[in-house]
Design a protein around this motif. Structure first.
Motif, short mmCIF file in Angstrom:
data_model
loop_
_atom_site.label_atom_id
_atom_site.label_comp_id
_atom_site.label_asym_id
_atom_site.label_seq_id
_atom_site.Cartn_x
_atom_site.Cartn_y
_atom_site.Cartn_z
N SER A 34 -0.08 8.94 0.14
CA SER A 34 -0.56 7.46 0.24
C SER A 34 0.13 6.85 -0.59
N MET A 38 3.49 7.14 2.93
CA MET A 38 2.99 6.07 3.68
C MET A 38 3.85 4.65 3.60
N GLN A 42 6.19 2.96 6.46
CA GLN A 42 5.72 1.57 6.93
C GLN A 42 7.07 0.81 6.97
N ASN A 171 -17.66 -4.88 2.17
CA ASN A 171 -16.95 -4.80 3.08
C ASN A 171 -15.35 -4.74 2.48
N PHE A 174 -12.27 -3.77 4.17
CA PHE A 174 -11.86 -4.72 5.34
C PHE A 174 -11.09 -5.86 4.81
N ASN A 177 -7.51 -4.59 3.24
CA ASN A 177 -6.79 -4.00 4.17
C ASN A 177 -6.03 -5.47 5.08
N THR A 178 -7.04 -6.27 5.18
CA THR A 178 -6.53 -7.69 6.01
C THR A 178 -5.60 -8.34 5.27
N PHE A 181 -2.06 -6.49 5.10
CA PHE A 181 -1.43 -6.67 6.46
C PHE A 181 -0.91 -8.09 6.59
N LEU A 182 -1.86 -9.03 5.98
CA LEU A 182 -1.35 -10.58 6.00
C LEU A 182 -0.11 -10.75 5.34
N LEU A 184 2.31 -8.98 5.02
CA LEU A 184 3.50 -8.54 5.71
C LEU A 184 4.07 -9.82 6.85
N ILE A 185 3.19 -10.54 7.01
CA ILE A 185 3.37 -11.84 7.80
C ILE A 185 3.93 -12.88 7.05
N PHE B 32 -11.54 -3.57 11.54
CA PHE B 32 -10.00 -3.89 10.96
C PHE B 32 -9.36 -2.81 12.00
N LEU B 44 3.35 -9.95 13.89
CA LEU B 44 4.49 -9.63 13.43
C LEU B 44 5.62 -9.49 14.54
N PHE B 179 2.07 5.40 10.28
CA PHE B 179 3.36 4.81 10.80
C PHE B 179 4.19 5.49 11.36
#
Lengths: 266, 265
Positions: A34, A38, A42, A171, A174, A177-178, A181-182, A184-185, B32, B44, B179
């Motif tokens: 983990s 991981m 990534q 949650n 949820f 994780n969101t 990942f956000l 990353l942008i 999700f 992305l 991944f």
């Protein structure tokens, strides 16, 4: 003096115990999967994707961005689970019943994750050098170390805020994780911030990581410490704001929980 | 898994799939995995690959959809037996006259079908938010590829689910498996970019052949011969996976019924 000692002891014990409790059900293999493999996978994925997009040039951009972003694994997931763990394990009621210093208790939950997160970034950058040939020969390593530390603290600040949210929602994974990942942008790990639409650029500026990643790129390219001081100061400031917001929310939840007797459904 | 069982109990498999779908729509982590994460990866990739031109938009749509499909298979299908154990329903399911693998097939069917939403959401995102004109080059062959891919993914899932429960050591690597398959299956960039020694690993992964078939039919980069070859490989791996799954289920049920170690399988 006694109060200070007690608070420091509380900080340290809370730090160690919450971290050990979080990974108590883990075996070393799960930790490696983990926290090391991981994030590494990534980083490799986004580096290859970026390399494909840029025709093989600019690999350093993606390696550095994703290596620094790895701190969010500890900063977001680790810290949130340490804070939320008290609710899931049923120990929140006892904590709210103690006279313990709340600030020490709250910020202590993030301390080990700062060390763990910074360590993860160092591993990722090492892989970046070994696998993708990132060159550190021009880098001010102590300034880079400080950048990693400040960025990790700042990301843990956001994690503390998210951890408080985990006390009021079922949650939490949820949301976590969101947010992860956000980042990353919006953090500029994979997309140059100045190429994003204006509203996305504005949003990037209020997030942790953005300035930390920019600083790391400047330093690895041979920039001086003086060049990144303003970025690091802002990065630290953002982390402190998020951390304090989390702390005030935590205090507010405690007051509400005690007033309404709704501790289990806070 | 015996195909005969599937033919005999097809109604059970469909009912399990329906109940699983209804149940999972209330699970935010599943939303999700099948909706949010693929959309973020699509955003992305669309930003990162925008200099390569609009023709890559369809490639990104299909690729990011495949990431949702794999994540769903790994985390949701992979835990499908474990979840029954946690909920205390595993004993009842094992005691039913209906073959246990039919039930898990139904659950995997639901997971894989609902994961196709990730491809649709990426399509809408690319068309509306980024304004790309998306054109499916071979729609009929694409639909064929989707159907065979669903079967290949379900078959692969039938191997993963019992493996995770029999050998806990493997499940501990679950987080680290997401991944690498994105990379090795060539979901969003060609595997030609990877070192040569990784190519044989890609060839034994059903998601790689699914990605090839779906990319080639959607973007028109492959001829019919190549597409049929990818289909054949998916069917071949499905047969192998079903054979392995039948052995794994037999072993798992033996341990559960004879050793009475259902809770600790």
């Amino acid at each position: 003096m006694k109060t200070i000692n007690n608070n420091l002891r509380l900080f340290w014990q809370g730090t160690v115990l919450s971290y050990v409790a979080l990974f108590a059900w883990f075996r070393p293999v799960t930790y490696i999967a983990s926290k090391i493999l991981m994030p590494l996978a990534q980083m490799i994925f986004f580096t290859f994707l970026g390399s494909y997009a840029s025709g093989g040039s600019n690999v350093d951009f993606y390696v550095i961005g994703n290596a620094i972003q790895i701190t969010a694994v500890s900063g977001i997931f680790g810290v949130t689970m340490s804070i939320g763990g008290d609710r899931w394990a049923g120990t929140l009621a006892y904590l709210f019943g103690t006279p313990a210093n709340r600030m020490m208790m709250f910020f202590g939950r993030a301390f080990m994750h700062v060390i763990d997160g910074a360590f993860g970034v160092v591993i990722a950058l090492t892989w970046g050098a070994l696998l993708f040939g990132v060159d550190f020969s021009q880098t001010n390593l102590s300034a880079l170390g400080l950048t990693i530390l400040v960025t990790t603290i700042s990301t843990c600040g956001l994690g503390l805020l998210m951890g408080c949210l985990s006390l009021i929602t079922a949650n939490v994974m949820f949301v976590n994780n969101t947010v992860y990942f956000l980042l990353l942008i919006f953090s500029g790990a994979n997309i140059a911030i100045d190429t994003l639409p204006n509203w996305m650029q504005a949003f990037s500026q209020i997030l942790p990581l953005t300035r930390g990643i920019a600083s790391a790129r400047i330093l690895i390219a041979g920039g001086s410490f003086a060049e990144v001081v303003p970025l690091l100061t802002s990065e630290a400031g953002i982390g402190i704001i998020y951390g304090w917001l989390g702390y005030f929310l935590f205090k507010w939840f405690e007051v509400q929980a005690k007033r309404k007797g709704s501790l289990e459904t806070v | 898994m015996k195909l005969k069982n599937l033919i005999t109990y097809w109604r059970t498999a469909l009912t399990v799939a329906e109940i699983t779908l209804r149940h999972q729509w209330n699970d935010s982590f599943i939303l999700f995995a099948i909706l949010v994460q693929p959309m973020i990866i699509a955003i992305l990739a669309l930003f990162m690959l925008r200099d390569l031109g609009g023709e890559y938009a369809m490639f990104v749509v299909v690729g990011s959809g495949l990431t949702g499909l794999w994540s769903s298979l790994l985390f949701i299908s992979g835990n499908s037996i474990n979840n029954e154990r946690r909920q205390g329903t595993l004993e009842s399911l094992v005691a039913l006259p209906t073959p246990f693998e039919v039930i898990i097939f139904g659950k995997n069917l639901a997971n894989v079908v609902q994961s196709l939403i990730s491809m649709s959401s990426s399509y809408i995102l690319a068309a509306l938010l980024f304004g790309y004109t998306l054109k499916m080059v071979s729609p009929l062959l694409f639909v064929g590829s989707v159907i065979i891919s669903i079967f290949a993914f379900i078959s692969f899932g039938l191997v993963i689910a019992p493996l995770f429960i029999i050998y806990r050591g493997i499940q501990q690597w679950q987080n680290a498996m997401e991944f690498p398959v994105y990379i090795l299956a060539g979901f969003l960039f060609p595997i030609a970019m990877l070192p040569n020694w990784t190519t044989p690993i890609s060839y034994v992964l059903p998601p790689y052949w699914a990605a090839r078939a779906l990319h080639e039919t959607s973007t028109g980069t492959g001829d019919t011969e190549k597409i049929f070859f990818a289909w054949s490989m998916m069917l071949l791996f499905s047969v192998i996976d079903l054979f392995i799954a039948s052995k794994l289920f037999k072993f798992m049920l033996y341990k559960a019924r004879v050793d009475a170690t259902l809770e600790t399988v």
